[in-house]
Design an enzyme around this catalytic site. Sequence first.
Site, mmCIF file in Angstrom:
data_model
loop_
_atom_site.group_PDB
_atom_site.id
_atom_site.type_symbol
_atom_site.label_atom_id
_atom_site.label_comp_id
_atom_site.label_asym_id
_atom_site.label_seq_id
_atom_site.Cartn_x
_atom_site.Cartn_y
_atom_site.Cartn_z
ATOM 1 N N ILE A 25 0.848 -1.183 0.000
ATOM 2 C CA ILE A 25 0.000 0.000 0.000
ATOM 3 C C ILE A 25 0.883 1.232 0.000
ATOM 4 O O ILE A 25 1.809 1.337 0.798
ATOM 5 C CB ILE A 25 -0.897 0.032 1.254
ATOM 6 C CG1 ILE A 25 -1.672 -1.272 1.382
ATOM 7 C CG2 ILE A 25 -1.858 1.203 1.203
ATOM 8 C CD1 ILE A 25 -2.264 -1.479 2.747
ATOM 9 N N CYS A 26 0.573 2.137 -0.905
ATOM 10 C CA CYS A 26 1.330 3.384 -0.958
ATOM 11 C C CYS A 26 0.537 4.435 -0.199
ATOM 12 O O CYS A 26 -0.401 5.015 -0.727
ATOM 13 C CB CYS A 26 1.537 3.796 -2.411
ATOM 14 S SG CYS A 26 2.374 5.353 -2.582
#
Lengths: 151, 549
Positions: free
Chosen positions: A90-91
């Site tokens: 997840i960014c």
Amino acid sequence: MDICKRRLMKELSTAEKGLPSGLTLVSANDLTSWYIDITVDSNSLYQGQIYRLMFMYSPNYPMKVPNVQFVPDENRPIPIHPHIYANGHICLDILGDGWTPVQNTVSVCLSIQSMLAGNHTNERPPDNDSYVRSAPKYAQDSRFIYHDDSV
Amino acid sequence: MPETETYHSETIYPVIASDIAMQGTKTIDSLNRLVDYSSLDYIDVPGHLLCPICQYPFVNPYTTKCGHTFCKECLIQALEPNVDLSVECRCPIDRRPLNRDYVEDIFPAPKIISNMVNDLVAYCPNKSRGCQFQDQRWLLQRHIKDVCDYALISCGGIKEDGSVCSQPTHRKFIMEERRIQRDYLLYGYSMLPPTNARLMYGSSNIHTKNNIKDSASSSESVETKDKSNSLKFDQPSKNNLHLNAIKDTKLYQKLASQDDMPLLELQEDIQIPCVHQESDCANGCGIKITKATKEAHNNIGCTKVMLSCEYCELQVAKPKLNLHFEQCPEMTISCSAKAYGCTWIGIRRDLEAEHQSKCHFIAMVPFLSKQDKKIELLEKENKSLRYHLDNISQSLANLPSFGNINRNDSVSSDSTTYSIETTESLGALPVLPVDLSMTNASISHMLMENDRLRADLDHLTTSLAELEMKQNTLFMQENFRNQEVMHSIKGMINTLRQQIHYILLEHRAFTTNSSNPVHIINQSSKVASTNPELLRRRLSDITRQDVKL
């Protein structure tokens, strides 16, 4: 007892009393890794689907950010989102430089939940293929550049 | 206060709450010295007094220049600079840059906050050992230092070989020993049960630190309960002797001068035997006990502690009392079929002698218990079935819609009942959750497959029907045309036949005319006279036109 253990014990006891809607504690193995199921019913893109988040805490938690990523499982796909790579990474800035020790497991879950709820583009990040091919095992070890504040 | 409390070796220094580094050394002293505020079991804490980082009530609260408060330790750790200084240290709450080395940036919180957290009520940290005490947290230190029966302190007693014991033990055991010794010194006997240790003073008249060995060895000489009893009560002369002998000592004067000298302060003066010294259980059960384990042993383990049964007055060993209660003939019990409705209550002997033969309920017991078992089994089965049903309905709800799934509602509910029937046969068997999830997955997979196939089938049926319709109309059209053609052909054939007939007639008339002209003329005139119009108009006949076409 050090801060990490005490803090996680406390979080666990709170979690066992009840989590916000859409979150289910699946398991919390000897306090080092937790699995949490997350649903996003307010967004039709993810409605009716359950996703599984993995939290891994370092001994420096809560001073250091825990490693948080989606893990695929039977009936638990990786959600499609412009900031979530196909390998579950997840960014999100609070999972990197933006982390502060005030945040906790539940607040991170809520952030991810709202990130999914506010999304309307049904696609992976533009560099998904190249990232997934060369990504380290844990999302924590990659350096993301947070440029998009729209989602 | 800390400065004044150094007169005995078990002195417990007040908490230095932030002194977390000390926690590593778990000596007896440190066990008691530090009440770790952050690991206390608080009773009711308002959320505002929790440190946002460790989520426990503030310990040594510090405030930032942006106005947020944390435990000192938490804040220092949170503001620890990165190794490569790449990330600036920021307030964990509002991310304002902070430097932990600047006193303008972080400083102790206002006193009122410390006072409020220190007033929070918590359990004594020795709760797990049995202490039920609870008080404001700043008072707990005093409790542990002076009062708590369950605080660990060094035994300090004299072992059999004369050395000083340093094992930790609960304070209450030490205090009890000291009380016995003091009472004995003052009055010549103790109100508490005698112990062999008390005899130290009995045999060696004056006790000082130098003759510890003496006293210890003499304590070995007298061991039995009887002897100590006789010392206590039956030999007043010896007691008096003893009193006279020690009356002159400083210790006696110290004790006598202050009636209720706190036992705590007598460490230097009173020597006690080691509480860890093993001895045989006084009841003769053969188990070695120490003074520290005696209480627990007498309460639970000792087989020689006799209790009289409250019903039959038989003497029964404590651990066997429960066993006895199951058999005691005088015990008041209710009928064994009470669960099924019998209201009889009486002593067990009567039950066996009279009631058992009369009670209708008892007669029913085998049958009823069988029924009970059956019900239980059914309930279990029902539970597992409900679980299956839940799973199935869930997977049904999760099935992707195929557009025409609504039309097949009746059919899909049929398939549901079918799968329930299949699980019913399995229901009695305990099904492992893994197997369950696997069957569920396969069932849902099959249901999906089934629905897909049904949708395909429907599609095929409709297109087939359409095709048939098309075919039919085509066929009909073709048929009509064919019929029309047939009609016209029939008409043409008719005309042809008439023409041929006419030609034949003409021909015959011609041939007969040559041989028998009258007849021909007759014939032709007859035709002409009967139908002259028809003959003339034949050229414009409709059928003839059709033939042209």
